[in-house]
Design a protein around this motif. Structure first.
Motif, PDB file in Angstrom:
ATOM      1  N   ASP A 132       0.957  -1.182   0.021  1.00  0.00           N
ATOM      2  CA  ASP A 132      -0.031   0.009   0.087  1.00  0.00           C
ATOM      3  C   ASP A 132       0.831   1.060  -0.026  1.00  0.00           C
ATOM      4  O   ASP A 132       0.640   2.232  -0.614  1.00  0.00           O
ATOM      5  CB  ASP A 132      -0.959  -0.032   1.216  1.00  0.00           C
ATOM      6  N   GLU A 133       2.050   1.396   0.677  1.00  0.00           N
ATOM      7  CA  GLU A 133       2.654   2.494   0.722  1.00  0.00           C
ATOM      8  C   GLU A 133       3.478   2.664  -0.698  1.00  0.00           C
ATOM      9  O   GLU A 133       3.719   3.733  -0.978  1.00  0.00           O
ATOM     10  CB  GLU A 133       3.835   2.390   1.844  1.00  0.00           C
ATOM     11  N   ILE A 135       2.154   1.683  -3.176  1.00  0.00           N
ATOM     12  CA  ILE A 135       0.987   2.398  -4.276  1.00  0.00           C
ATOM     13  C   ILE A 135       0.919   3.801  -3.945  1.00  0.00           C
ATOM     14  O   ILE A 135       0.366   4.611  -4.843  1.00  0.00           O
ATOM     15  CB  ILE A 135      -0.252   1.484  -4.092  1.00  0.00           C
ATOM     16  N   ALA A 136       0.918   4.114  -2.713  1.00  0.00           N
ATOM     17  CA  ALA A 136       0.581   5.602  -2.199  1.00  0.00           C
ATOM     18  C   ALA A 136       1.320   6.332  -2.967  1.00  0.00           C
ATOM     19  O   ALA A 136       1.210   7.662  -3.197  1.00  0.00           O
ATOM     20  CB  ALA A 136       0.614   5.545  -0.849  1.00  0.00           C
ATOM     21  N   LEU A 137       2.739   6.101  -3.218  1.00  0.00           N
ATOM     22  CA  LEU A 137       3.717   7.037  -4.001  1.00  0.00           C
ATOM     23  C   LEU A 137       3.629   6.502  -5.332  1.00  0.00           C
ATOM     24  O   LEU A 137       4.719   6.429  -5.946  1.00  0.00           O
ATOM     25  CB  LEU A 137       4.834   6.820  -3.198  1.00  0.00           C
ATOM     26  N   TYR A 257      -2.918  -9.038  -5.109  1.00  0.00           N
ATOM     27  CA  TYR A 257      -3.865  -7.674  -5.411  1.00  0.00           C
ATOM     28  C   TYR A 257      -3.940  -7.771  -6.853  1.00  0.00           C
ATOM     29  O   TYR A 257      -4.694  -6.955  -7.508  1.00  0.00           O
ATOM     30  CB  TYR A 257      -2.935  -6.383  -5.177  1.00  0.00           C
TER      31      TYR A 257
ATOM     32  N   ILE B  10      -6.741   2.353  -3.408  1.00  0.00           N
ATOM     33  CA  ILE B  10      -5.870   1.890  -2.584  1.00  0.00           C
ATOM     34  C   ILE B  10      -5.000   3.126  -2.352  1.00  0.00           C
ATOM     35  O   ILE B  10      -4.384   3.488  -1.031  1.00  0.00           O
ATOM     36  CB  ILE B  10      -4.989   0.894  -2.933  1.00  0.00           C
ATOM     37  N   ARG B  11      -4.298   3.849  -3.185  1.00  0.00           N
ATOM     38  CA  ARG B  11      -3.514   4.973  -3.144  1.00  0.00           C
ATOM     39  C   ARG B  11      -4.202   6.072  -2.223  1.00  0.00           C
ATOM     40  O   ARG B  11      -3.348   6.494  -1.151  1.00  0.00           O
ATOM     41  CB  ARG B  11      -3.300   5.829  -4.455  1.00  0.00           C
ATOM     42  N   LYS B  13      -6.115   6.038  -0.111  1.00  0.00           N
ATOM     43  CA  LYS B  13      -6.237   5.336   1.374  1.00  0.00           C
ATOM     44  C   LYS B  13      -4.899   5.462   2.179  1.00  0.00           C
ATOM     45  O   LYS B  13      -5.222   5.668   3.520  1.00  0.00           O
ATOM     46  CB  LYS B  13      -6.732   3.970   1.431  1.00  0.00           C
ATOM     47  N   THR B  14      -4.010   5.403   1.641  1.00  0.00           N
ATOM     48  CA  THR B  14      -2.706   5.435   2.411  1.00  0.00           C
ATOM     49  C   THR B  14      -1.808   6.907   2.230  1.00  0.00           C
ATOM     50  O   THR B  14      -1.192   7.067   3.097  1.00  0.00           O
ATOM     51  CB  THR B  14      -1.794   4.409   1.720  1.00  0.00           C
TER      52      THR B  14
END
Ligand SMILES: Cc1cc2nc3c(=O)[nH]c(=O)nc-3n(C[C@H](O)[C@H](O)[C@H](O)COP(=O)(O)O)c2cc1C
Ligand code: SF4
Ligand code: SF4
Ligand code: SF4
Ligand code: FES
Ligand code: FES
Lengths: 597, 123
Positions: A132-133, A135-137, A257, B10-11, B13-14
């Protein structure tokens, strides 16, 4: 709902792990529970921050306090002071990151200021075990874009236009390689990743895999789409347990995923990945040897052509790229060709990661734009040479490369400039040497390595490198003649021309390049029987200067082989035939009466 | 993963939780005095209230952290809002309710709650 208001990043790279960072994580968790803040402060294990020499490293956000050399005993203080009371623990901060009592942003410190992070973008920023981290970036966004908006041809065009060149050593244009494989008839094809990293002193690829494994996975899937492959292999040495473990976790998360597997992003494209462990032979990093090793056979090179893009794994078209090469791909897709083309030099675009080692203050991992000078890397980022010593040379390209002497410290490093001065980029090991290093000894060190690692399949390498090593040993023992030096050069050139694979073809490079810039040192060993740097033991003599000696006998009592004799109060002498050159007497003498020459 | 939208979800969310790690980034900082007297006056609760409200409103441009003695024990709990290029705003006697208003009006809508500031209270 609770807001996590502070993050404690603890480096979980190999360097910091070996200096005890795992213990820090548990200790932070214990201390945070003790003060009742376990819910609002998150402890994150990241990859390497680059400053491994100062490890274990801990960074606390939002303040961005960069703590270095943290021990479990320091953890309580950080929690009680910084986390509970908001008072940064100044005496534990990395000293370069404090200015006028204020914390500076890390990017303003000398170590980070000259760097530019593309391949290492997420290293030390995200938790590599949490997809998730990533994907967050913007992770997997490039893959999504490629699969839903672009044709394979368009992908290859972008990689071609970006000018990306292989980071594993050769610098071959990545887009061209993909194009060859894509143009092969449809059918089974493979994507391979070379994470063998055999060059002694190199740990760039390990760090990328430990700190940001998903970037490589994402890029391999993109490559699979571009060339029409549905299966990939990552070949990594078993000596990298942390990297292997994180990579496996990352692959499992990506599968969960649906970012690997069937019909990714709801398209027709399917792609799977497997890890293959290598036993750590240097030659297995060579592409044809690597592929035979993946096939389960003994890792030996074979002649090319046929090139892997035509006949690779199990005879099928295969592309093989280096870890760092892959780590650049998603960024190029997301930021565009123009962005990438504006970084670096005319013919070498982008950045290069180097593992800085040897006689340098900040040993660690750095990423700089191509074209950065060696001076910037050594003096600014590296913090210079310890103990006030002088810079003598830097070795790039490991056992296949050569040295850059101090006179060329302003050379702008890229693929072509390094070749033109007789070295090469290699995979990114950069070993700094100071005035106390003997260049003949360095050449010998690398040649010993290649002799050990030669697979023995072809004679020039198997026999030739051994002969070269014998001559080098004669030189460092003071037993060589100028004729030997001529033979050494002849051998070097003939091995280069006739060895079967890159290992043999490049093995003479460290000798040739030290000869190019430091021939006088070879001659000093041969003609004067002296090692100017005072390294080669067999050419050293410990001597007592009679004028300085007060006859105290301290030295004689330290000598392990009773080589020193004399009468109290008159000068002592060393019997050279007994002396084993341990140096004990020299440190014992209070009058500096013993010299080494 | 069936679509880009799923990835985006998902992005999102985090990402807020990760913003805190941006180095030298010029967001708003809220600091709460958490020395002995601050804690005695209930600063811990104030800090929690601010955190919860920031989380509830999905605020990503502000971080909250604690600091030591601010030097005005009788006005605790004290919260300061630091924004690059602007004067520091100091709020005093910040309880839960005030904290919620400060987050909504000052942090989200950019209008300092003048009546809670030290200038207004001290008058
Ligand atoms: C003896 C030898 C060892 C090599 N070791 C490595 C290695 O450890 N890692 C690597 O990426 N490439 C290594 N290479 C280069 C590979 O053969 C190949 O060129 C490279 O993996 C291609 O990827 P790239 O184009 O992305 O650099 C080695 C080559 C030779 C001759
Ligand atoms: S050059 Fe050396 S390593 Fe390469 S095939 Fe020949 S013997 Fe083996
Ligand atoms: S160098 Fe060692 S062996 Fe030689 S004389 Fe000194 S103490 Fe003895
Ligand atoms: S220790 Fe130094 S001064 Fe003493 S006897 Fe040995 S050489 Fe002479
Ligand atoms: S391993 Fe921790 S900084 Fe490199
Ligand atoms: S201890 Fe709270 S203001 Fe001083």
């Amino acid at each position: 709902m609770n807001l996590v208001r502070a993050h404690i990043l603890v480096c979980g790279g190999t360097g910091c792990t070996s200096s005890g960072s795992e213990k820090l994580i548990t200790e932070f968790e214990t201390q945070l529970s003790r003060v009742g803040m376990a819910d609002e402060v998150k402890v994150v294990k990241t990859g390497c921050f680059g400053l491994c020499a100062l490890g274990p490293i801990v960074i606390v956000y939002p303040e961005g306090a960069f703590y270095s050399r943290i021990t479990p005993e320091n953890v309580k203080e950080i929690v009680d002071e910084h986390i509970v009371k908001g008072r940064i623990v100044k005496h534990l901060l990395y000293d370069e990151s404090v200015k006028d009592e204020e914390i500076m942003p890390l990017n303003d410190t000398n170590f980070y200021k000259h760097q530019m992070r593309i391949a290492l973008k997420n290293c030390g920023v995200i938790d590599p075990e949490n997809i998730d981290e990533y994907i967050a970036l913007d992770g997997y966004k490039a893959l999504g874009k490629v699969l839903t908006e672009m044709t394979p041809e368009q992908v290859i065009d972008i990689i071609k236009q970006s000018g990306l060149r292989g980071r594993g050593g050769g610098g071959f244009p990545t887009g061209l390689k993909w194009d060859f494989a894509a143009k092969q008839p449809k059918g089974q094809k493979f994507v391979g990743c070379n994470a063998d990293e055999g060059d002694p002193g190199a740990f760039m690829d390990r760090s990328v895999l430990e700190g940001d494994p998903h970037s490589v996975i994402e890029a391999m899937a993109i490559a699979g789409y571009a060339i029409g492959a549905d299966q990939g292999y990552i070949y990594i040495r078993a000596e990298y347990p942390i990297a292997v473990n994180r990579l496996q976790i990352a692959i499992d998360q990506a599968k969960e995923y649906g970012l690997l597997g069937k019909n990714i992003f709801g398209t027709d494209f399917s792609f799977d990945l497997e890890i293959r462990l290598g036993a750590g032979a240097f030659v297995c990093g060579e592409e044809t040897a690597l592929m035979t090793s993946i096939e389960g056979k003994r890792g030996e090179p074979r002649p090319r052509p046929p090139f892997p893009a035509v006949k690779g794994l199990w005879g099928k078209p295969t592309i093989l790229n280096n870890v760092e090469t892959y780590a650049n791909i998603p960024q190029i897709i997301l930021n565009g060709v123009e962005w990438f083309n504006n970084i670096g030099t005319e013919k070498s675009h982008g950045t290069k990661v180097f593992a800085l080692g040897g006689k340098i203050k900040n040993t660690g991992l750095v990423e700089v734009p191509m074209g950065t000078t060696l001076r910037t890397i050594v003096e600014d980022i590296g913090g210079g040479i310890p103990n006030g010593k002088k810079f003598k040379a830097a070795q790039t390209g490991g056992p296949s490369g050569g040295c850059i002497p101090a006179s060329l410290i302003d050379v702008e490093i890229d693929y072509d400039s390094l070749i033109s001065i007789g070295s090469m980029m290699g995979s990114g090991g950069l070993i700094v040497m100071d005035e106390d290093s003997c260049m003949v000894d360095i050449a010998k060190f690398f040649l010993e390595f290649t002799v050990d690692e030669s697979c023995g399949k072809c004679a020039p390498c198997r026999i030739g490198t051994r002969r070269m090593l014998e001559i080098l040993t004669k030189i460092t023992d003071g037993k060589a003649t100028m004729k030997d030096l001529d033979n050494l050069k002849l051998l070097a050139h003939s091995i280069k021309a006739s060895a079967l694979c890159g290992l043999g073809q490049t093995a003479p490079n460290p000798v040739l390049s030290t000869l190019q810039y430091f021939e006088d040192e070879y001659i000093a060993h041969i003609v004067d029987k002296k090692c100017p740097a005072g390294v080669c033991k067999n050419l050293l003599q410990y001597k007592i200067v009679p004028e300085k000696c007060i006859g105290c006998s301290l030295c004689a009592r330290q000598c392990p082989v009773n080589a020193i004799s004399g009468e109290i109060k008159s000068p002592f002498v060393i019997d050279q035939s007994k002396c084993i050159k341990c140096g004990a007497c020299m440190s014992a003498c209070k009058k500096q009466a013993i010299v080494k020459e | 993963m069936k679509s880009l939208a799923e990835l985006e979800a998902i992005r999102n969310k985090t990402i807020n939780a990760m913003n805190i790690r941006k180095d030298g980034e010029n967001g708003i900082r809220i600091v709460v005095g958490m020395a002995t007297c601050g804690i005695a006056a209930g600063a811990r609760d104030t800090l929690n209230a601010i955190s919860e409200e920031l989380a509830k409103r999905n605020v990503s441009h502000a971080t909250v952290s604690q600091t030591g003695c601010i030097g005005m024990c009788r006005l605790e709990p004290i919260g300061e809002v630091l924004e690059p290029g602007k004067e520091k705003v100091t709020y005093v006697k910040v309880d839960r309710e005030k904290a919620v208003r400060i987050v909504n009006e000052h942090i989200i809508n950019n209008k300092p709650v003048v009546e809670y500031t030290i200038g207004a209270v001290e008058k």
